[in-house]
Write a protein that holds these residues in place. Structure first.
Motif, short mmCIF file in Angstrom:
data_model
loop_
_atom_site.label_atom_id
_atom_site.label_comp_id
_atom_site.label_asym_id
_atom_site.label_seq_id
_atom_site.Cartn_x
_atom_site.Cartn_y
_atom_site.Cartn_z
N LEU A 1 17.02 14.39 -2.17
CA LEU A 1 16.95 12.94 -1.97
C LEU A 1 15.74 12.29 -2.61
CD1 LEU A 1 18.07 12.29 1.74
CD2 LEU A 1 19.34 11.85 -0.35
N ALA A 2 14.62 13.00 -2.68
CA ALA A 2 13.40 12.36 -3.17
C ALA A 2 13.54 11.98 -4.64
CB ALA A 2 12.21 13.31 -3.00
N PRO A 3 13.29 10.72 -5.00
CA PRO A 3 13.29 10.35 -6.42
C PRO A 3 12.23 11.17 -7.16
CG PRO A 3 13.29 8.41 -5.01
CD PRO A 3 13.02 9.57 -4.11
N PHE A 4 12.52 11.50 -8.40
CA PHE A 4 11.61 12.37 -9.16
C PHE A 4 10.23 11.73 -9.34
CE2 PHE A 4 15.71 13.87 -11.46
CZ PHE A 4 16.09 14.58 -10.34
N GLY A 5 10.17 10.41 -9.34
CA GLY A 5 8.89 9.73 -9.49
C GLY A 5 8.10 9.60 -8.20
N LYS A 6 8.63 10.16 -7.10
CA LYS A 6 7.98 10.03 -5.80
C LYS A 6 7.43 11.34 -5.27
CE LYS A 6 8.81 5.68 -4.48
NZ LYS A 6 9.39 5.54 -3.15
N LEU A 7 7.69 12.45 -5.94
CA LEU A 7 7.24 13.76 -5.47
C LEU A 7 5.98 14.17 -6.24
CD1 LEU A 7 7.90 16.13 -3.55
CD2 LEU A 7 9.17 17.17 -5.43
N LEU A 8 4.97 14.66 -5.52
CA LEU A 8 3.68 15.00 -6.11
C LEU A 8 3.37 16.47 -5.88
CD1 LEU A 8 1.73 11.99 -4.59
CD2 LEU A 8 2.64 12.11 -6.90
N PHE A 9 2.55 17.03 -6.77
CA PHE A 9 2.07 18.40 -6.60
C PHE A 9 0.74 18.40 -5.85
CE2 PHE A 9 -1.17 21.34 -8.21
CZ PHE A 9 -0.68 22.52 -7.67
N ALA B 1 14.15 5.73 0.51
CA ALA B 1 14.52 4.47 1.15
C ALA B 1 13.47 3.38 0.99
CB ALA B 1 14.78 4.71 2.64
N PHE B 2 12.19 3.76 0.90
CA PHE B 2 11.12 2.77 0.91
C PHE B 2 10.27 2.88 -0.35
CE2 PHE B 2 12.15 3.51 5.37
CZ PHE B 2 12.34 2.21 5.82
N PRO B 3 10.07 1.78 -1.06
CA PRO B 3 9.34 1.85 -2.34
C PRO B 3 7.89 2.27 -2.19
CG PRO B 3 9.74 -0.44 -1.68
CD PRO B 3 10.54 0.41 -0.76
N THR B 4 7.30 2.11 -1.01
CA THR B 4 5.88 2.44 -0.85
C THR B 4 5.65 3.90 -0.46
OG1 THR B 4 6.00 1.66 1.44
CG2 THR B 4 5.18 0.11 -0.23
N VAL B 5 6.71 4.68 -0.19
CA VAL B 5 6.54 6.03 0.33
C VAL B 5 6.65 7.07 -0.78
CG1 VAL B 5 7.46 7.79 1.90
CG2 VAL B 5 7.37 5.39 2.62
N VAL C 1 0.85 -1.19 0.00
CA VAL C 1 0.00 0.00 0.00
C VAL C 1 0.89 1.25 0.00
CG1 VAL C 1 -1.68 1.35 1.33
CG2 VAL C 1 -1.91 -1.14 1.14
N PRO C 2 0.71 2.16 -0.97
CA PRO C 2 1.49 3.40 -0.96
C PRO C 2 1.11 4.29 0.21
CG PRO C 2 0.58 2.95 -3.14
CD PRO C 2 -0.11 2.03 -2.19
N LEU C 3 2.09 4.89 0.84
CA LEU C 3 1.91 5.84 1.92
C LEU C 3 2.38 7.20 1.42
CD1 LEU C 3 3.37 3.65 4.82
CD2 LEU C 3 0.96 3.88 4.15
N VAL C 4 1.49 8.17 1.40
CA VAL C 4 1.78 9.47 0.80
C VAL C 4 1.89 10.51 1.91
CG1 VAL C 4 1.13 11.12 -0.98
CG2 VAL C 4 0.38 8.74 -1.16
N LEU C 5 3.07 11.04 2.11
CA LEU C 5 3.34 12.01 3.18
C LEU C 5 3.00 13.41 2.67
CD1 LEU C 5 6.80 10.56 4.28
CD2 LEU C 5 4.51 9.89 5.06
N LEU C 6 2.09 14.07 3.37
CA LEU C 6 1.60 15.37 2.93
C LEU C 6 2.31 16.50 3.66
CD1 LEU C 6 -2.24 14.58 3.07
CD2 LEU C 6 -0.73 14.41 1.08
#
Length: 372
Positions: A306-314, A277-281, A257-262
């Protein structure tokens, strides 16, 4: 530098707005996370966010940038709330909004229903379900509470794109990696019911609810959004550090389950580490982009260390005021454009690299994560 040229944005976490006319003080009060009065002789417009509102919003209402707060408010009253709301929401340039429906009012006024919001914003709208709101509506006996919460959450989430938790406000993010034992959950539910129910703050029930969300979301293929970082005075800031979630993240990782930190600020570097570090975050900067004013490029840069470009959201995390959609979108376009301009000038990336990164963060990551 001109605003970043990206296609229409996907705002992956936001709230509805008030369409009624607001007194000036009530409107200004929505420009701060605090519910306390401002310093004597000032208003919430006297802030980096206030400056950003006066920079980005006036053109949508037919004014030049940087009018006084009094001039801006007078023009807003002249147009009327309905006209101003439509102009501002459409000016944000949003393609899709994922709206957390756990909040239903602001400044004592009702928020626009999702269908009316979609029409005013000229955007597609999907719903995000708030876990604590669902659990607080469950009226089962203590012995049946665990199953009733699971069933209620599964039913509510069936038509949603995500669920969201505000456990950071209720008890903090130090969630144990072990699921609460059923006897402890039943006992806590009984104690909660004996006090009349209401706001859910018991840590056993909150932790059980989050683990129940992991199970439900694994079955439905939905992410879980979690508030982290700063917020209103109801929150104790150091308990909202996303690094406190690390044991829970490890324990929940096998679920997929993806965990999205707001929001994350001032812990946005910790959030970026967890996303690496974690594929679900996953993570966003949320309303921080609006509050950071002209420093937004620097804060985005710290997150992208540090955040991978595919992990950051608008997201805007806009709430109550349509101005916050305009500001959130403009600050993102400005900040990321400024940052990528610096990277290109330093030879750190090509024009194609910058364009791909911008599209990923602006919309593509959210479309993939939420199966839009």
């Amino acid at each position: 530098m001109p605003l970043l040229d990206v296609p229409a944005l996907v705002d992956h976490h936001c709230h509805s707005v008030v369409a009624a006319d607001l007194p000036d003080d009530d409107l200004a009060g929505l420009l701060t996370e605090s519910d306390r009065p401002p310093a004597p002789g000032t208003t919430p417009f006297d802030s980096a966010l206030g400056l950003a509102v006066r920079r980005w919003c006036p053109p949508a209402l037919g004014l030049p940038a940087h009018p006084s707060a009094a001039e801006y408010l007078a023009r807003r009253r002249e147009l009327g709330a309905t006209e101003a709301t439509g102009r501002l929401l459409s000016a944000a340039g949003l393609d899709t909004c994922l709206i957390d429906t756990g909040l239903t009012a602001a400044a004592g006024r009702s928020l626009l229903p999702l269908t009316e919001f979609a029409a005013a914003a000229r955007a597609r709208v999907r719903e995000v379900i708030r876990l604590e709101t669902v659990a607080e509506a469950v009226s089962a006996t203590a012995g049946g509470w665990p199953e009733a919460v699971r069933d209620a959450l599964a039913g509510a989430a069936a038509g949603a794109v995500a669920v969201k938790s505000v456990i950071a406000y209720r008890h903090g993010l130090a969630v144990p990696p072990e699921r609460p034992a059923r006897p402890a959950v039943v006992a806590a539910a009984g104690a909660w019911r004996r006090t009349g129910g209401g706001r859910l703050t018991d840590p056993v029930l909150l932790h059980h609810l989050l683990w129940t969300a992991v199970d439900v979301c694994a079955g439905l293929g939905l992410p879980i959004q979690l508030h982290t970082g700063f917020g209103d005075p109801d929150l104790t800031l150091h308990l909202a550090d996303p690094a406190l979630l690390t044991p829970f993240v490890r324990a929940a990782e096998p679920s997929g389950v993806p965990l999205v930190l707001l929001h994350c600020y001032p812990y946005h570097r910790q959030a970026a580490y967890l996303a690496q570090a974690f594929p679900t975050v996953y993570a966003d900067l949320g309303l921080t982009a609006s509050y950071a004013g002209p420093r937004v490029a620097a804060v985005l840069g710290e997150m992208l260390e540090l955040a991978p470009f595919g992990k950051l959201l608008f997201s805007t995390d806009a709430y109550g005021l349509p101005e916050l959609y305009v500001v959130g979108a403009a600050q993102f376009r400005y900040g990321l454009g400024e940052l990528l301009g610096q990277w290109r000038a330093a030879g750190a990336c090509s024009a194609a690299d910058a364009e791909r990164l911008a599209r990923m963060v602006a919309a593509d990551n959210a479309r993939r994560l939420y199966a839009l």
